[in-house]
Write an enzyme that holds these catalytic residues in place. Structure first.
Site, PDB file in Angstrom:
ATOM      1  N   ARG A 135      -0.087  -9.037  13.699  1.00 20.52           N
ATOM      2  CA  ARG A 135      -0.861  -8.025  12.712  1.00 20.52           C
ATOM      3  C   ARG A 135      -1.719  -8.518  11.642  1.00 20.52           C
ATOM      4  NH1 ARG A 135       4.272  -4.968  11.069  1.00 20.52           N
ATOM      5  NH2 ARG A 135       2.987  -3.786   9.732  1.00 20.52           N
ATOM      6  N   LYS A 180       0.867  -1.433  -0.003  1.00 18.00           N
ATOM      7  CA  LYS A 180      -0.050   0.003  -0.032  1.00 18.00           C
ATOM      8  C   LYS A 180       0.863   1.133  -0.077  1.00 18.00           C
ATOM      9  CE  LYS A 180      -1.917  -1.107   3.965  1.00 18.00           C
ATOM     10  NZ  LYS A 180      -1.345  -2.358   4.125  1.00 18.00           N
ATOM     11  N   ARG A 205      11.629  -1.505  10.973  1.00 16.85           N
ATOM     12  CA  ARG A 205      10.360  -1.277  11.932  1.00 16.85           C
ATOM     13  C   ARG A 205      10.330  -2.373  13.391  1.00 16.85           C
ATOM     14  NH1 ARG A 205       5.120   0.555   8.837  1.00 16.85           N
ATOM     15  NH2 ARG A 205       4.340  -0.865  10.234  1.00 16.85           N
TER      16      ARG A 205
HETATM   17  P1  ADP Z   1       1.379  -1.770   7.484  1.00 16.65           P
HETATM   18  O1  ADP Z   1       2.798  -1.620   6.987  1.00 16.65           O
HETATM   19  O2  ADP Z   1       0.860  -2.857   8.204  1.00 16.65           O
HETATM   20  O3  ADP Z   1       0.377  -1.435   6.663  1.00 16.65           O
HETATM   21  P2  ADP Z   1       1.055   0.775   9.178  1.00 16.65           P
HETATM   22  O4  ADP Z   1       2.275   1.670   8.933  1.00 16.65           O
HETATM   23  O5  ADP Z   1      -0.100   1.303   8.228  1.00 16.65           O
HETATM   24  O6  ADP Z   1       1.447  -0.740   8.882  1.00 16.65           O
HETATM   25  O7  ADP Z   1       0.618   0.757  10.628  1.00 16.65           O
HETATM   26  C1  ADP Z   1       1.212   0.378  11.756  1.00 16.65           C
HETATM   27  C2  ADP Z   1       0.325   0.234  13.197  1.00 16.65           C
HETATM   28  O8  ADP Z   1      -0.226   1.534  13.479  1.00 16.65           O
HETATM   29  C3  ADP Z   1      -0.668  -0.657  13.022  1.00 16.65           C
HETATM   30  O9  ADP Z   1      -0.217  -1.843  13.350  1.00 16.65           O
HETATM   31  C4  ADP Z   1      -1.612  -0.224  14.154  1.00 16.65           C
HETATM   32  O10 ADP Z   1      -0.988  -0.227  15.378  1.00 16.65           O
HETATM   33  C5  ADP Z   1      -1.539   1.350  13.751  1.00 16.65           C
HETATM   34  N1  ADP Z   1      -2.542   1.711  12.856  1.00 16.65           N
HETATM   35  C6  ADP Z   1      -2.155   2.465  11.593  1.00 16.65           C
HETATM   36  N2  ADP Z   1      -3.275   2.775  11.100  1.00 16.65           N
HETATM   37  C7  ADP Z   1      -4.483   2.512  12.167  1.00 16.65           C
HETATM   38  C8  ADP Z   1      -5.660   2.405  11.875  1.00 16.65           C
HETATM   39  N3  ADP Z   1      -6.393   3.055  10.814  1.00 16.65           N
HETATM   40  N4  ADP Z   1      -6.700   2.098  12.934  1.00 16.65           N
HETATM   41  C9  ADP Z   1      -5.745   1.488  13.987  1.00 16.65           C
HETATM   42  N5  ADP Z   1      -4.464   1.660  14.212  1.00 16.65           N
HETATM   43  C10 ADP Z   1      -3.919   2.029  13.051  1.00 16.65           C
HETATM   44  P1  ADP Z   2       2.165  -1.949   3.169  1.00 18.04           P
HETATM   45  O1  ADP Z   2       2.275  -0.591   3.418  1.00 18.04           O
HETATM   46  O2  ADP Z   2       0.846  -2.625   2.607  1.00 18.04           O
HETATM   47  O3  ADP Z   2       2.320  -2.566   4.599  1.00 18.04           O
HETATM   48  P2  ADP Z   2       5.159  -1.475   1.884  1.00 18.04           P
HETATM   49  O4  ADP Z   2       4.555  -0.989   0.554  1.00 18.04           O
HETATM   50  O5  ADP Z   2       5.407  -0.949   3.084  1.00 18.04           O
HETATM   51  O6  ADP Z   2       3.304  -2.403   2.433  1.00 18.04           O
HETATM   52  O7  ADP Z   2       5.503  -2.901   1.397  1.00 18.04           O
HETATM   53  C1  ADP Z   2       6.196  -4.138   2.214  1.00 18.04           C
HETATM   54  C2  ADP Z   2       7.338  -4.319   1.654  1.00 18.04           C
HETATM   55  O8  ADP Z   2       7.335  -4.966   0.580  1.00 18.04           O
HETATM   56  C3  ADP Z   2       8.238  -3.185   1.528  1.00 18.04           C
HETATM   57  O9  ADP Z   2       9.602  -3.732   2.016  1.00 18.04           O
HETATM   58  C4  ADP Z   2       8.461  -2.963   0.020  1.00 18.04           C
HETATM   59  O10 ADP Z   2       9.503  -2.585  -0.505  1.00 18.04           O
HETATM   60  C5  ADP Z   2       7.964  -4.440  -0.467  1.00 18.04           C
HETATM   61  N1  ADP Z   2       7.068  -4.638  -1.612  1.00 18.04           N
HETATM   62  C6  ADP Z   2       6.159  -3.534  -2.088  1.00 18.04           C
HETATM   63  N2  ADP Z   2       5.428  -4.096  -3.177  1.00 18.04           N
HETATM   64  C7  ADP Z   2       6.102  -5.127  -3.629  1.00 18.04           C
HETATM   65  C8  ADP Z   2       6.015  -5.943  -4.573  1.00 18.04           C
HETATM   66  N3  ADP Z   2       5.009  -5.879  -5.746  1.00 18.04           N
HETATM   67  N4  ADP Z   2       6.887  -6.916  -4.889  1.00 18.04           N
HETATM   68  C9  ADP Z   2       7.852  -7.215  -3.742  1.00 18.04           C
HETATM   69  N5  ADP Z   2       8.056  -6.480  -2.773  1.00 18.04           N
HETATM   70  C10 ADP Z   2       7.267  -5.386  -2.761  1.00 18.04           C
END
Ligand code: ADP
Ligand code: ADP
Length: 218
Positions: free
Chosen positions: A173, A15, A162
């Site tokens: 998660r 995302k 992280r």
């Molecule tokens: P990911 O890479 O899993 O998408 P995020 O960076 O979006 O992770 O979120 C990291 C953490 O921040 C989540 O595990 C949660 O604890 C908190 N968080 C983020 N967005 C939300 C939300 N919309 N509602 C509740 N908690 C959230």
């Molecule tokens: P989210 O925000 O949904 O948690 P991220 O964009 O942070 O996901 O992506 C998670 C990890 O996977 C990062 O290290 C990113 O560089 C890698 N990644 C993202 N998209 C792809 C893909 N299509 N194929 C392989 N690795 C990916």
């Protein structure tokens, strides 16, 4: 009417990676709830301290504080013509609040790309993720390595792993995602807003599919 796009998908689906690319291409604001929480953490605000207790366990921050934080962000000028939401909503209550607040801002959710990736791939994605301190840009040690290890290509800041990307926390998660966020797939499908994107392909191919979905919805 202002158009808001919600990126849905499990942790590690891509995302943030896609939001960064698409937001830049269209000059759209990128609103990431995770980044907002991490900014609060860095600045040692009360909200940051509260959020940390949940984030480090891989649990969701309570809806009321999350909704208030996102509302504040969406009411800023750069979101007036629309935005790309990444990581919000994550519960049905958040989705309902979002619909209400966007109505107030004379906007609506117009598309929900759902980036689908099976669970086995997510652990490897998150285990190799490196995030930039300054702006949350993301890299992967294998799939999207930075030019210089440990340094962000885009702003030169330090890359770090992280705390919540450790395998034990990742498992929780994903469980939390299945229980609390996955119901949003049906929620947005019922409202004819969902567009499923195959997130297992390389980053550029996922971008192509995503841009096609956005252009089709326009
Ligand atoms: P990911 O890479 O899993 O998408 P995020 O960076 O979006 O992770 O979120 C990291 C953490 O921040 C989540 O595990 C949660 O604890 C908190 N968080 C983020 N967005 C939300 C939300 N919309 N509602 C509740 N908690 C959230
Ligand atoms: P989210 O925000 O949904 O948690 P991220 O964009 O942070 O996901 O992506 C998670 C990890 O996977 C990062 O290290 C990113 O560089 C890698 N990644 C993202 N998209 C792809 C893909 N299509 N194929 C392989 N690795 C990916």
């Amino acid at each position: 009417m202002a158009k808001y796009i919600v990126l849905l998908g499990p942790p590690g689906a891509g995302k943030g990676t896609q939001a960064q690319i698409v937001a830049e291409k269209y000059g759209l604001a990128h609103v990431s709830s995770g980044d907002l929480f991490r900014e609060n953490l860095k600045n040692e605000t009360e909200l940051g301290k509260l959020a940390q207790t949940y984030m480090k366990r891989g649990e969701l921050v309570p809806d009321d504080v999350t909704i208030a934080m996102v509302r504040d962000r969406l009411s800023r000028l750069d979101c007036r013509d629309g935005a790309l939401l990444d990581g919000f909503p994550r519960t049905p209550a958040q989705a309902e609040s979002l619909a209400q607040m966007l109505q107030e801002f004379d906007g609506a959710v117009t598309l929900v790309p759902y980036i689908s990736v099976p669970e086995e791939i997510l652990v490897e994605r998150l285990g190799g993720r490196w995030t930039c301190r300054a702006n949350g840009h993301v890299f992967h040690e294998k799939f999207n390595p930075p030019v210089v290890a440990g340094i962000c290509d885009l702003d030169g800041s330090e890359l770090y792993q992280r705390e919540d990307d450790k395998p034990e926390t990742v498992k929780n998660r994903i469980k939390v995602y299945q229980e609390q966020t996955a119901p949003l797939i049906a929620y947005y499908q019922e409202r004819a807003l969902l567009a499923e994107i195959d997130g297992t392909k390389p980053i550029e191919d996922v971008t192509t599919e995503l841009l096609q979905a956005i252009e089709k919805a326009d």
